[in-house]
Design a protein around this motif. Structure first.
Motif, PDB file in Angstrom:
ATOM      1  N   PHE A  23       0.836  -1.202   0.000  1.00 29.10           N
ATOM      2  CA  PHE A  23       0.000   0.000   0.000  1.00 29.10           C
ATOM      3  C   PHE A  23       0.876   1.260   0.000  1.00 29.10           C
ATOM      4  N   ALA A  24       1.890   1.277   0.860  1.00 29.10           N
ATOM      5  CA  ALA A  24       2.759   2.462   0.955  1.00 29.10           C
ATOM      6  C   ALA A  24       3.483   2.706  -0.369  1.00 29.10           C
ATOM      7  N   GLU A  25       3.955   1.647  -0.985  1.00 29.42           N
ATOM      8  CA  GLU A  25       4.676   1.795  -2.271  1.00 29.42           C
ATOM      9  C   GLU A  25       3.736   2.270  -3.375  1.00 29.42           C
ATOM     10  N   ILE A  26       2.516   1.763  -3.368  1.00 27.77           N
ATOM     11  CA  ILE A  26       1.567   2.137  -4.423  1.00 27.77           C
ATOM     12  C   ILE A  26       1.110   3.590  -4.257  1.00 27.77           C
ATOM     13  N   THR A  27       0.880   4.034  -3.024  1.00 24.33           N
ATOM     14  CA  THR A  27       0.457   5.428  -2.837  1.00 24.33           C
ATOM     15  C   THR A  27       1.572   6.383  -3.290  1.00 24.33           C
ATOM     16  N   LYS A  28       2.803   5.966  -3.108  1.00 25.36           N
ATOM     17  CA  LYS A  28       3.930   6.795  -3.549  1.00 25.36           C
ATOM     18  C   LYS A  28       4.056   6.761  -5.079  1.00 25.36           C
ATOM     19  N   GLN A  40      -9.240   2.107   0.153  1.00 19.87           N
ATOM     20  CA  GLN A  40     -10.524   1.426  -0.070  1.00 19.87           C
ATOM     21  C   GLN A  40     -10.321   0.160  -0.899  1.00 19.87           C
ATOM     22  N   ILE A  41      -9.588   0.316  -1.994  1.00 20.34           N
ATOM     23  CA  ILE A  41      -9.354  -0.823  -2.887  1.00 20.34           C
ATOM     24  C   ILE A  41      -8.667  -1.961  -2.139  1.00 20.34           C
ATOM     25  N   ASP A  42      -7.608  -1.608  -1.415  1.00 18.90           N
ATOM     26  CA  ASP A  42      -6.802  -2.672  -0.807  1.00 18.90           C
ATOM     27  C   ASP A  42      -7.553  -3.382   0.314  1.00 18.90           C
ATOM     28  N   VAL A  43      -8.355  -2.618   1.048  1.00 19.27           N
ATOM     29  CA  VAL A  43      -9.127  -3.263   2.125  1.00 19.27           C
ATOM     30  C   VAL A  43     -10.197  -4.163   1.521  1.00 19.27           C
ATOM     31  N   PRO A 103      -5.527 -10.159   5.993  1.00 20.76           N
ATOM     32  CA  PRO A 103      -6.458  -9.027   5.996  1.00 20.76           C
ATOM     33  C   PRO A 103      -5.880  -7.845   6.773  1.00 20.76           C
ATOM     34  N   TYR A 104      -6.460  -6.674   6.565  1.00 15.85           N
ATOM     35  CA  TYR A 104      -6.165  -5.534   7.436  1.00 15.85           C
ATOM     36  C   TYR A 104      -6.797  -5.814   8.800  1.00 15.85           C
ATOM     37  N   THR A 105      -6.316  -5.111   9.800  1.00 19.35           N
ATOM     38  CA  THR A 105      -6.882  -5.250  11.147  1.00 19.35           C
ATOM     39  C   THR A 105      -7.484  -3.914  11.571  1.00 19.35           C
ATOM     40  N   VAL A 106      -8.696  -3.960  12.115  1.00 18.94           N
ATOM     41  CA  VAL A 106      -9.297  -2.764  12.709  1.00 18.94           C
ATOM     42  C   VAL A 106      -9.101  -2.879  14.215  1.00 18.94           C
ATOM     43  N   ASP A 107      -8.421  -1.872  14.775  1.00 18.23           N
ATOM     44  CA  ASP A 107      -8.040  -1.911  16.188  1.00 18.23           C
ATOM     45  C   ASP A 107      -8.255  -0.526  16.797  1.00 18.23           C
ATOM     46  N   VAL A 108      -8.069  -0.411  18.076  1.00 14.35           N
ATOM     47  CA  VAL A 108      -8.134   0.890  18.748  1.00 14.35           C
ATOM     48  C   VAL A 108      -6.701   1.315  19.071  1.00 14.35           C
ATOM     49  N   VAL A 109      -6.318   2.474  18.545  1.00 16.34           N
ATOM     50  CA  VAL A 109      -4.964   2.992  18.764  1.00 16.34           C
ATOM     51  C   VAL A 109      -5.092   4.425  19.281  1.00 16.34           C
ATOM     52  N   ASP A 110      -4.494   4.692  20.414  1.00 21.50           N
ATOM     53  CA  ASP A 110      -4.571   6.025  21.036  1.00 21.50           C
ATOM     54  C   ASP A 110      -6.022   6.515  21.127  1.00 21.50           C
ATOM     55  N   GLY A 111      -6.895   5.606  21.439  1.00 23.52           N
ATOM     56  CA  GLY A 111      -8.294   5.972  21.658  1.00 23.52           C
ATOM     57  C   GLY A 111      -9.122   6.096  20.399  1.00 23.52           C
ATOM     58  N   LYS A 112      -8.505   5.888  19.240  1.00 24.73           N
ATOM     59  CA  LYS A 112      -9.247   6.003  17.979  1.00 24.73           C
ATOM     60  C   LYS A 112      -9.337   4.651  17.283  1.00 24.73           C
ATOM     61  N   MET A 114      -8.804   2.464  14.349  1.00 23.75           N
ATOM     62  CA  MET A 114      -7.823   2.596  13.270  1.00 23.75           C
ATOM     63  C   MET A 114      -7.734   1.329  12.420  1.00 23.75           C
ATOM     64  N   LEU A 115      -7.536   1.569  11.126  1.00 22.68           N
ATOM     65  CA  LEU A 115      -7.202   0.500  10.209  1.00 22.68           C
ATOM     66  C   LEU A 115      -5.690   0.315  10.306  1.00 22.68           C
ATOM     67  N   THR A 116      -5.265  -0.916  10.575  1.00 22.16           N
ATOM     68  CA  THR A 116      -3.829  -1.138  10.726  1.00 22.16           C
ATOM     69  C   THR A 116      -3.388  -2.314   9.856  1.00 22.16           C
ATOM     70  N   ASP A 117      -2.106  -2.332   9.583  1.00 22.60           N
ATOM     71  CA  ASP A 117      -1.520  -3.439   8.833  1.00 22.60           C
ATOM     72  C   ASP A 117      -0.120  -3.674   9.378  1.00 22.60           C
ATOM     73  N   GLU A 118       0.155  -4.872   9.782  1.00 22.72           N
ATOM     74  CA  GLU A 118       1.442  -5.219  10.403  1.00 22.72           C
ATOM     75  C   GLU A 118       1.784  -4.234  11.525  1.00 22.72           C
ATOM     76  N   ASP A 119       0.790  -3.928  12.346  1.00 21.52           N
ATOM     77  CA  ASP A 119       0.942  -3.042  13.511  1.00 21.52           C
ATOM     78  C   ASP A 119       1.231  -1.585  13.147  1.00 21.52           C
ATOM     79  N   ARG A 120       1.081  -1.248  11.879  1.00 16.00           N
ATOM     80  CA  ARG A 120       1.237   0.160  11.482  1.00 16.00           C
ATOM     81  C   ARG A 120      -0.144   0.755  11.203  1.00 16.00           C
ATOM     82  N   VAL A 121      -0.348   1.992  11.660  1.00 12.03           N
ATOM     83  CA  VAL A 121      -1.627   2.662  11.421  1.00 12.03           C
ATOM     84  C   VAL A 121      -1.710   3.091   9.965  1.00 12.03           C
ATOM     85  N   VAL A 122      -2.835   2.768   9.337  1.00 10.80           N
ATOM     86  CA  VAL A 122      -3.059   3.165   7.943  1.00 10.80           C
ATOM     87  C   VAL A 122      -4.005   4.357   7.881  1.00 10.80           C
TER      88      VAL A 122
END
Lengths: 423, 159
Positions: A23-28, A40-43, A103-112, A114-122
């Motif tokens: 995802f990061a490489e494609i957005t760049k 949206q596409i990737d999720v 799959p992506y993971t939906v988690d709570v990070v800093d109270g929000k 968040m969509l995350t992938d490999e523990d990184r906030v997306v």
């Protein structure tokens, strides 16, 4: 320990990340394509998994939820889907976890949330909120949430749960996970929408100020009638008339997504109802692959004839009021699909250009490999492919000056190239 | 990084008496400015802008700014000339849900039943300055004392 994110125990390729750009490489790589649309596409391509912390944020009195079939969620309601910060819907359900990729993971990070992938906030995400009418029932006792479905800004009518193409063995569309199960509705009370329920639900729905900007009516194909698909047409006409009873204006923001009707049938649909927009999906932009993937459709309406009916629809409904879609990715399905993403993209965009040159709008749905479909064990293409297709459709629509409001992020939300047409 | 606006800027944004403008840039790079009296400041310090027209240029440019992290400018101007300039990147377009539905009803009460609401834009302020001419002139004299026309410092007898 069992992988909680893989409840169907799909065989995953542990090296899939090394084989395609992230995802990061494609957005760049695609700086002019919205990172929200790429997300949206990737999720939609990879699916989501909800952590316990995320599910703790679900309030069934507010949020739109569905009961999970997976033990991993312990019978808790899981969100129907997600919204991004820009209002883009991610149309993704737990069924999307049927993917050989993580799959992506939906988690709570800093109270929000968040969509995350490999523990990184997306991205930050939000649950859909349900409409008020979902809590009500019709006088027949039908829960109104079973009469009309809802997305954040639009509602939908499921016209027919039984697609006739599935009656003949081997004729169902191969990517479809609904059609095979639909045969059980044949001849039952639940086969088609009940007009009395529809009328009552509409009277409740329009009380909700600011909630909806449009309606889509769609359902399985109905071959029967005085000529092919006449019963399907009559169903749409009756339902649109019932919907129209609550509006002061003759026309109201509405779309039918049906089998491709003939010119005569399209004229009836337009002239006898308050409809504004029409869609009929080719599903695949290549005749031979269409015949393989959608054999029932092809047997009833050959590819070229489907296109001619789209062109007739543009003449009747107007440019910007008619579009067609593909289930993007099935054109690469093995063994009869294209052998390379480059070849598939070239053919998709050539065909898209031909359709757009006749005023037909374009849209694509990211293919979910769903359980119960004939293609259940296939793999979807790369994120790079989907972004190139999205950009290609968007550029062609711009080139031919075709507005996309009829299927916008508000009125549908499913189509990345249309969602991108907001700037 | 979000900042807390000064009391004067906050009051100006909340005042129904001030004229409020929002300036944006879209994908063509062309600046666009519009008077929007639906700009205000929320209790948590976030600028809120209620866009009433779905396909307006401002709306498109705000989407562009959110997608690609571009700043937008908000300007307030009071009848007495007091002015504040604030910049920030749009964080969210609220297009559905309870907060949106409440705002929709408020908009209809304020503008009548023909009014619609497309989005509540949330813009955390990142930068501000007072843009009142007298204040700006005083700042300029301190920061760039020699960026002036020389007749202004000529001896009185020679003017």
């Amino acid at each position: 320990m069992a992988d909680k994110t893989n409840p169907r125990k799909i065989e995953r390729d542990p090296n899939w990340r090394k084989k395609e750009e992230s995802f990061a490489e494609i957005t760049k790589k695609y700086e002019t394509v919205s990172p929200f649309i790429i997300a949206q596409i990737d999720v939609q391509r990879r699916g989501v998994f909800y952590t316990d912390a995320a599910l703790d944020r679900v309030d069934p009195s507010i949020h739109q939820i569905s009961k999970s079939a997976f033990a991993v969620y312990e019978g808790r309601g899981v969100p129907t889907s997600l919204l991004l910060r820009d209002g883009t819907s991610i149309i993704v359900s737990e069924t999307s976890t049927q993917t050989p990729r993580d799959p992506y993971t939906v988690d709570v990070v800093d109270g929000k949330l968040m969509l995350t992938d490999e523990d990184r906030v997306v991205e930050e995400v939000f649950f859909w909120e349900k409409p008020k009418f979902f809590e009500k029932t019709t006088s027949r006792g039908t829960p109104m949430c079973e009469v009309l479905d809802a997305r954040p800004q639009r509602f939908s009518v499921a016209m027919s749960n039984y697609c006739h193409f599935w009656t003949k063995p081997g004729h169902g569309c191969k990517y479809c996970g609904i059609g095979a199960g639909g045969v059980k509705f044949k001849g039952t009370d639940e086969e088609r929408v009940h007009l009395g329920d529809l009328r009552e639900t509409m009277r409740e729905l329009v009380k909700e100020k600011g909630r909806f900007v449009g309606v889509i009516l769609t359902g399985g194909s109905i071959i029967s009638g005085s000529e092919p698909f006449e019963d399907e047409l009559n169903g749409y006409i009756d339902a649109l008339k019932a919907l129209g009873e609550v509006f002061e204006t003759r026309r109201f923001p509405s779309q039918v997504n049906s089998t491709a009707f003939t010119r005569r049938q399209l004229e009836r649909l337009y002239n006898e109802t308050g409809i504004t927009c029409y869609t009929t999906d080719l599903e695949v932009f290549h005749e031979a692959i269409y015949e393989w993937v959608c054999p029932g459709k092809a047997a009833s309406i050959p590819y070229g004839e489907w296109k001619r009916r789209l062109y007739a629809a543009v003449e009747i409904f107007g440019k910007g009021q008619v579009n067609t879609g593909i289930v993007s990715g099935v054109e690469l399905a093995e063994p009869n699909g294209f052998k390379s993403e480059d070849e598939a993209l070239r053919v998709d965009l050539e065909e898209a250009e031909d359709l757009a040159s006749h005023g037909v709008g374009l849209k694509h749905d990211v293919w979910h490999v769903v359980p119960g479909s004939i293609f259940w064990n296939r793999t979807t293409p790369s994120l790079d492919y989907y972004v190139r297709l999205t950009k290609g459709f968007y550029d062609i629509m711009q080139k031919y000056g075709i507005p996309s409001h009829m299927d916008s992020y508000r009125k549908c939300g499913m189509h990345p190239n249309v969602n991108h047409d907001r700037i | 990084m979000a900042i807390v606006l000064t009391k004067k800027a906050a009051a100006a944004l909340r005042s129904p008496e001030t004229v409020k403008l929002i300036a944006t840039v879209g994908k063509e790079g062309e600046p666009h400015v519009a008077v929007k009296d639906t700009l205000t400041l929320l209790p948590d310090g976030t600028i809120a802008f209620y866009e009433l027209i779905e396909t307006s240029k401002t709306q498109k440019n705000l989407v562009y700014s959110l997608w690609f992290s571009k700043r937008v400018s908000v300007l307030t101007v009071a009848r007495d000339g007091e002015s504040h300039l604030i910049k920030g990147v749009p964080y969210r377009a609220v297009t559905a849900g309870g907060a949106f539905l409440e705002a929709y009803e408020d908009v209809q009460k304020r503008y009548g039943p023909d009014a619609d609401l497309s989005a509540i834009w949330l813009i955390p302020p990142e930068w501000e300055r007072e843009n009142t001419l007298a204040v700006r002139r005083a700042e300029e004299e301190i920061a760039h004392p020699y960026e002036i026309h020389m007749d202004r410092i000529a001896k009185e007898a020679l003017r």
